[in-house]
Scaffold this motif. Structure first.
Motif, PDB file in Angstrom:
ATOM      1  N   SER A  48      23.524  28.315  60.803  1.00 52.27           N
ATOM      2  CA  SER A  48      23.744  27.170  61.694  1.00 52.27           C
ATOM      3  C   SER A  48      22.439  26.517  62.120  1.00 52.27           C
ATOM      4  CB  SER A  48      24.540  27.604  62.930  1.00 52.27           C
ATOM      5  OG  SER A  48      23.841  28.602  63.659  1.00 52.27           O
ATOM      6  N   ASP A 107      25.768  20.623  59.713  1.00 49.56           N
ATOM      7  CA  ASP A 107      26.767  19.796  60.405  1.00 49.56           C
ATOM      8  C   ASP A 107      26.165  18.470  60.865  1.00 49.56           C
ATOM      9  OD1 ASP A 107      25.176  21.294  62.134  1.00 49.56           O
ATOM     10  OD2 ASP A 107      26.677  21.366  63.710  1.00 49.56           O
ATOM     11  N   ALA A 132      32.596  26.810  58.960  1.00 47.36           N
ATOM     12  CA  ALA A 132      32.861  25.841  60.026  1.00 47.36           C
ATOM     13  C   ALA A 132      32.847  24.396  59.546  1.00 47.36           C
ATOM     14  CB  ALA A 132      31.838  26.015  61.155  1.00 47.36           C
TER      15      ALA A 132
END
Length: 312
Positions: free
Chosen positions: A157, A162, A184
Protein backbone atom coordinates in the motif's frame (compact mmCIF):
# COMPACT_ATOMS: atom_id res chain seq x y z
CA UNK A 1 43.63 -5.62 -8.56
CA UNK A 2 41.48 -6.39 -5.52
CA UNK A 3 39.59 -9.51 -4.42
CA UNK A 4 36.05 -8.68 -3.27
CA UNK A 5 33.39 -10.81 -1.57
CA UNK A 6 29.69 -9.85 -1.58
CA UNK A 7 27.49 -11.43 1.11
CA UNK A 8 23.69 -11.40 0.71
CA UNK A 9 20.72 -13.39 2.01
CA UNK A 10 19.01 -13.79 -1.37
CA UNK A 11 19.80 -15.40 -4.70
CA UNK A 12 22.76 -14.30 -6.80
CA UNK A 13 22.63 -14.16 -9.71
CA UNK A 14 19.04 -12.85 -9.50
CA UNK A 15 16.06 -15.01 -10.43
CA UNK A 16 12.88 -13.78 -12.12
CA UNK A 17 11.23 -12.97 -8.77
CA UNK A 18 14.25 -11.11 -7.36
CA UNK A 19 13.89 -7.57 -6.11
CA UNK A 20 15.99 -4.48 -6.70
CA UNK A 21 18.74 -5.25 -4.19
CA UNK A 22 19.59 -8.54 -5.93
CA UNK A 23 19.87 -6.84 -9.29
CA UNK A 24 21.99 -4.04 -7.83
CA UNK A 25 24.46 -6.40 -6.19
CA UNK A 26 24.72 -8.42 -9.39
CA UNK A 27 25.31 -5.27 -11.47
CA UNK A 28 27.94 -4.09 -8.99
CA UNK A 29 29.74 -7.45 -8.86
CA UNK A 30 29.75 -7.72 -12.65
CA UNK A 31 31.09 -4.18 -13.05
CA UNK A 32 33.83 -4.83 -10.50
CA UNK A 33 34.82 -7.97 -12.41
CA UNK A 34 34.85 -6.03 -15.70
CA UNK A 35 37.24 -3.56 -14.07
CA UNK A 36 39.66 -6.42 -13.45
CA UNK A 37 38.83 -7.31 -9.83
CA UNK A 38 38.27 -10.89 -8.70
CA UNK A 39 34.77 -11.25 -7.27
CA UNK A 40 33.03 -13.83 -5.09
CA UNK A 41 29.40 -13.82 -3.98
CA UNK A 42 28.16 -15.71 -0.93
CA UNK A 43 24.42 -16.40 -0.67
CA UNK A 44 22.08 -19.25 0.39
CA UNK A 45 21.06 -19.85 -3.24
CA UNK A 46 22.94 -19.10 -6.43
CA UNK A 47 25.49 -20.22 -8.99
CA UNK A 48 28.73 -19.23 -10.69
CA UNK A 49 28.66 -16.78 -13.58
CA UNK A 50 31.34 -15.72 -16.03
CA UNK A 51 31.99 -12.73 -13.76
CA UNK A 52 31.97 -14.17 -10.24
CA UNK A 53 32.23 -17.37 -8.25
CA UNK A 54 29.34 -18.38 -5.99
CA UNK A 55 29.76 -19.76 -2.46
CA UNK A 56 26.78 -21.31 -0.67
CA UNK A 57 26.02 -19.80 2.74
CA UNK A 58 23.67 -21.33 5.33
CA UNK A 59 21.93 -18.76 7.53
CA UNK A 60 22.04 -18.06 10.40
CA UNK A 61 25.78 -18.56 10.69
CA UNK A 62 28.49 -18.21 13.32
CA UNK A 63 31.67 -16.24 12.74
CA UNK A 64 33.65 -19.47 12.69
CA UNK A 65 31.26 -20.97 10.15
CA UNK A 66 31.45 -17.89 7.96
CA UNK A 67 35.22 -17.68 8.22
CA UNK A 68 35.57 -21.28 7.04
CA UNK A 69 33.75 -20.35 3.82
CA UNK A 70 35.65 -17.16 2.97
CA UNK A 71 38.35 -17.82 0.35
CA UNK A 72 41.90 -17.17 1.56
CA UNK A 73 42.55 -14.46 -1.05
CA UNK A 74 39.59 -12.21 -0.11
CA UNK A 75 40.68 -8.65 0.75
CA UNK A 76 37.40 -6.76 0.94
CA UNK A 77 33.87 -7.72 1.98
CA UNK A 78 30.60 -6.01 1.12
CA UNK A 79 27.79 -7.19 3.39
CA UNK A 80 24.34 -6.58 1.90
CA UNK A 81 22.28 -8.39 4.54
CA UNK A 82 21.75 -11.73 6.25
CA UNK A 83 24.67 -11.99 8.67
CA UNK A 84 23.96 -11.17 12.33
CA UNK A 85 25.36 -7.84 13.51
CA UNK A 86 27.53 -9.39 16.22
CA UNK A 87 28.99 -11.83 13.69
CA UNK A 88 29.77 -9.03 11.28
CA UNK A 89 31.55 -7.11 14.05
CA UNK A 90 33.99 -10.03 14.16
CA UNK A 91 34.24 -9.91 10.36
CA UNK A 92 35.20 -6.23 10.55
CA UNK A 93 37.93 -7.02 13.05
CA UNK A 94 39.36 -9.69 10.74
CA UNK A 95 38.71 -7.84 7.45
CA UNK A 96 38.93 -4.07 8.13
CA UNK A 97 38.29 -3.32 4.48
CA UNK A 98 34.63 -4.25 4.81
CA UNK A 99 31.44 -2.24 4.49
CA UNK A 100 27.76 -2.83 5.21
CA UNK A 101 25.52 -1.63 2.40
CA UNK A 102 22.16 -0.61 3.83
CA UNK A 103 19.60 -1.09 1.05
CA UNK A 104 16.63 -0.44 3.35
CA UNK A 105 15.53 -0.67 6.96
CA UNK A 106 17.50 -0.03 10.14
CA UNK A 107 21.19 -0.79 10.53
CA UNK A 108 23.61 -0.61 13.42
CA UNK A 109 27.33 -1.21 13.79
CA UNK A 110 30.26 0.19 11.87
CA UNK A 111 31.05 1.02 8.25
CA UNK A 112 27.44 1.49 7.19
CA UNK A 113 26.90 2.81 3.68
CA UNK A 114 23.49 4.26 2.81
CA UNK A 115 21.97 4.61 -0.64
CA UNK A 116 20.77 8.22 -0.32
CA UNK A 117 21.22 11.26 1.90
CA UNK A 118 17.65 11.00 3.20
CA UNK A 119 18.12 7.34 4.15
CA UNK A 120 21.39 8.14 5.91
CA UNK A 121 19.77 11.01 7.80
CA UNK A 122 16.91 8.82 9.04
CA UNK A 123 19.40 6.18 10.23
CA UNK A 124 21.83 8.67 11.75
CA UNK A 125 24.52 7.87 9.19
CA UNK A 126 26.68 10.03 6.97
CA UNK A 127 28.29 7.87 4.28
CA UNK A 128 26.33 7.37 1.06
CA UNK A 129 26.78 5.63 -2.28
CA UNK A 130 24.04 6.14 -4.83
CA UNK A 131 22.78 3.11 -6.69
CA UNK A 132 23.58 2.80 -10.37
CA UNK A 133 22.25 0.86 -13.33
CA UNK A 134 23.81 -0.45 -16.58
CA UNK A 135 23.09 2.18 -19.22
CA UNK A 136 23.32 -0.19 -22.18
CA UNK A 137 20.37 -2.29 -20.95
CA UNK A 138 17.83 0.49 -21.36
CA UNK A 139 16.01 1.82 -24.41
CA UNK A 140 15.93 5.58 -24.98
CA UNK A 141 12.96 7.03 -26.82
CA UNK A 142 12.08 10.67 -27.35
CA UNK A 143 8.63 10.02 -28.81
CA UNK A 144 6.24 8.62 -26.22
CA UNK A 145 2.97 6.72 -26.40
CA UNK A 146 -0.13 8.11 -24.74
CA UNK A 147 -0.09 6.21 -21.45
CA UNK A 148 1.08 6.64 -17.88
CA UNK A 149 2.96 3.91 -16.05
CA UNK A 150 2.93 2.58 -12.48
CA UNK A 151 5.83 0.19 -11.84
CA UNK A 152 6.24 -1.11 -8.28
CA UNK A 153 5.12 -3.95 -6.02
CA UNK A 154 1.40 -3.30 -6.25
CA UNK A 155 0.46 -5.24 -3.09
CA UNK A 156 2.41 -2.80 -0.92
CA UNK A 157 0.00 0.00 0.00
CA UNK A 158 2.93 2.36 0.62
CA UNK A 159 3.65 2.31 -3.12
CA UNK A 160 0.34 4.07 -3.78
CA UNK A 161 -1.19 2.23 -6.73
CA UNK A 162 -4.67 3.40 -5.64
CA UNK A 163 -3.57 7.03 -6.00
CA UNK A 164 -2.05 6.37 -9.42
CA UNK A 165 -5.35 4.84 -10.55
CA UNK A 166 -7.34 7.83 -9.25
CA UNK A 167 -5.03 10.29 -10.98
CA UNK A 168 -5.20 8.46 -14.31
CA UNK A 169 -8.99 8.44 -14.21
CA UNK A 170 -9.14 12.14 -13.36
CA UNK A 171 -6.85 13.16 -16.23
CA UNK A 172 -8.51 10.62 -18.54
CA UNK A 173 -5.25 8.95 -19.60
CA UNK A 174 -4.52 5.22 -19.86
CA UNK A 175 -2.47 3.77 -17.00
CA UNK A 176 -0.48 0.56 -17.29
CA UNK A 177 -0.03 -1.08 -13.88
CA UNK A 178 3.01 -3.36 -13.59
CA UNK A 179 4.14 -5.13 -10.45
CA UNK A 180 1.53 -7.70 -9.47
CA UNK A 181 -1.96 -7.45 -8.03
CA UNK A 182 -3.62 -5.84 -5.01
CA UNK A 183 -6.85 -7.24 -3.58
CA UNK A 184 -8.16 -3.81 -2.55
CA UNK A 185 -7.92 -2.51 -6.13
CA UNK A 186 -9.88 -4.66 -8.61
CA UNK A 187 -8.38 -2.68 -11.50
CA UNK A 188 -5.08 -4.45 -10.76
CA UNK A 189 -6.72 -7.86 -11.14
CA UNK A 190 -9.07 -7.54 -14.07
CA UNK A 191 -8.84 -5.58 -17.28
CA UNK A 192 -12.35 -4.19 -16.84
CA UNK A 193 -11.78 -0.43 -16.66
CA UNK A 194 -11.16 1.19 -20.06
CA UNK A 195 -8.27 3.30 -18.76
CA UNK A 196 -6.48 0.86 -16.44
CA UNK A 197 -4.47 -2.04 -17.86
CA UNK A 198 -2.85 -4.48 -15.37
CA UNK A 199 0.08 -6.45 -16.81
CA UNK A 200 1.33 -8.25 -13.67
CA UNK A 201 5.05 -8.66 -13.10
CA UNK A 202 7.32 -7.75 -15.99
CA UNK A 203 11.07 -8.02 -16.45
CA UNK A 204 13.74 -7.79 -19.11
CA UNK A 205 12.97 -6.53 -22.61
CA UNK A 206 9.24 -6.16 -21.89
CA UNK A 207 9.95 -3.84 -18.97
CA UNK A 208 12.52 -1.78 -20.86
CA UNK A 209 10.08 -1.33 -23.75
CA UNK A 210 7.19 -0.37 -21.45
CA UNK A 211 9.24 2.23 -19.57
CA UNK A 212 10.70 3.80 -22.71
CA UNK A 213 7.29 4.33 -24.34
CA UNK A 214 5.46 5.75 -21.29
CA UNK A 215 4.40 9.37 -21.17
CA UNK A 216 5.47 9.46 -17.50
CA UNK A 217 6.12 7.22 -14.52
CA UNK A 218 3.83 7.87 -11.54
CA UNK A 219 5.38 7.38 -8.08
CA UNK A 220 2.75 8.35 -5.45
CA UNK A 221 4.66 6.81 -2.52
CA UNK A 222 3.43 6.88 1.09
CA UNK A 223 6.77 6.25 2.76
CA UNK A 224 10.33 7.52 2.92
CA UNK A 225 11.68 5.54 -0.03
CA UNK A 226 15.44 5.07 0.46
CA UNK A 227 16.17 5.26 -3.27
CA UNK A 228 13.90 4.02 -6.08
CA UNK A 229 15.48 2.14 -8.98
CA UNK A 230 12.48 2.61 -11.23
CA UNK A 231 12.95 6.38 -11.07
CA UNK A 232 16.46 6.09 -12.51
CA UNK A 233 15.38 3.42 -15.02
CA UNK A 234 12.64 5.73 -16.21
CA UNK A 235 14.84 8.80 -16.59
CA UNK A 236 17.51 6.77 -18.40
CA UNK A 237 14.78 5.76 -20.87
CA UNK A 238 13.92 9.42 -21.41
CA UNK A 239 10.67 9.12 -19.45
CA UNK A 240 9.91 11.83 -16.86
CA UNK A 241 8.92 10.89 -13.32
CA UNK A 242 6.08 12.44 -11.32
CA UNK A 243 6.56 11.55 -7.66
CA UNK A 244 5.40 12.52 -4.20
CA UNK A 245 8.24 14.43 -2.56
CA UNK A 246 9.24 11.89 0.08
CA UNK A 247 12.38 9.93 0.87
CA UNK A 248 15.08 10.22 -1.78
CA UNK A 249 12.87 11.61 -4.53
CA UNK A 250 14.36 15.12 -4.38
CA UNK A 251 17.85 13.60 -4.72
CA UNK A 252 16.88 11.70 -7.87
CA UNK A 253 14.50 14.04 -9.67
CA UNK A 254 15.19 17.63 -10.72
CA UNK A 255 11.81 19.28 -10.30
CA UNK A 256 10.64 20.80 -13.58
CA UNK A 257 13.56 19.30 -15.55
CA UNK A 258 13.46 15.50 -15.27
CA UNK A 259 9.97 15.30 -13.80
CA UNK A 260 7.95 16.84 -11.01
CA UNK A 261 7.95 16.60 -7.21
CA UNK A 262 4.43 16.74 -5.78
CA UNK A 263 2.85 17.01 -2.35
CA UNK A 264 -0.54 15.54 -3.14
CA UNK A 265 -2.87 14.08 -5.75
CA UNK A 266 -3.89 17.47 -7.15
CA UNK A 267 -0.24 18.41 -7.67
CA UNK A 268 0.25 15.20 -9.60
CA UNK A 269 -2.71 15.98 -11.83
CA UNK A 270 -1.32 19.46 -12.56
CA UNK A 271 2.13 18.00 -13.26
CA UNK A 272 0.73 15.69 -15.92
CA UNK A 273 -0.55 18.76 -17.75
CA UNK A 274 3.03 20.11 -17.92
CA UNK A 275 4.77 17.00 -19.25
CA UNK A 276 5.45 18.65 -22.61
CA UNK A 277 7.91 20.93 -20.77
CA UNK A 278 10.20 17.99 -19.98
CA UNK A 279 12.96 16.98 -22.39
CA UNK A 280 13.51 13.20 -22.66
CA UNK A 281 17.19 13.84 -23.43
CA UNK A 282 17.56 15.92 -20.27
CA UNK A 283 16.10 13.01 -18.28
CA UNK A 284 18.61 10.58 -19.77
CA UNK A 285 21.58 12.93 -19.41
CA UNK A 286 20.79 13.44 -15.71
CA UNK A 287 20.60 9.68 -15.07
CA UNK A 288 23.89 9.10 -16.87
CA UNK A 289 25.58 11.91 -14.96
CA UNK A 290 24.75 10.53 -11.50
CA UNK A 291 23.27 7.03 -11.50
CA UNK A 292 25.24 4.58 -13.67
CA UNK A 293 26.68 1.25 -12.54
CA UNK A 294 30.15 2.58 -13.42
CA UNK A 295 29.74 5.44 -10.94
CA UNK A 296 28.35 3.08 -8.30
CA UNK A 297 31.33 0.77 -8.78
CA UNK A 298 33.84 3.63 -8.48
CA UNK A 299 32.21 4.86 -5.27
CA UNK A 300 32.17 1.39 -3.69
CA UNK A 301 35.85 0.85 -4.46
CA UNK A 302 36.65 4.21 -2.85
CA UNK A 303 34.71 3.24 0.29
CA UNK A 304 36.37 -0.16 0.56
CA UNK A 305 39.76 1.56 0.45
CA UNK A 306 38.64 4.11 3.06
CA UNK A 307 37.31 1.36 5.34
CA UNK A 308 40.67 -0.39 5.24
CA UNK A 309 42.36 2.80 6.48
CA UNK A 310 39.83 3.85 9.09
CA UNK A 311 36.37 2.66 10.15
CA UNK A 312 33.43 5.03 10.63
Amino acid sequence: MSVILHIHDQSLPPVSSSGGSNRLIDWLAVEQAKKGHKVYVMTPIGSDTEFYQHITLSLPCTFEGLLALIPHDVEYIEHHGGVDGAVFEDVLARYPGSIQVCHAGKHEGKNNVFISKSHAKIQGGKVIAFNGIPVEDYIFRENKDNYLLFLAKVKRSKKGVDTAIKVAKKVNLPLIVAGGRRFANPETWFNWHPLIKPVGYINGADKFDLISKAKALLVPIRWEEPFGLTIVESMLSGTPVIAFNRGAMSELIIDGETGFLCDNENDMIEAIKKLDQISPKRCRDHAIQYFTVAKMCKRHLELLAQAEECSW
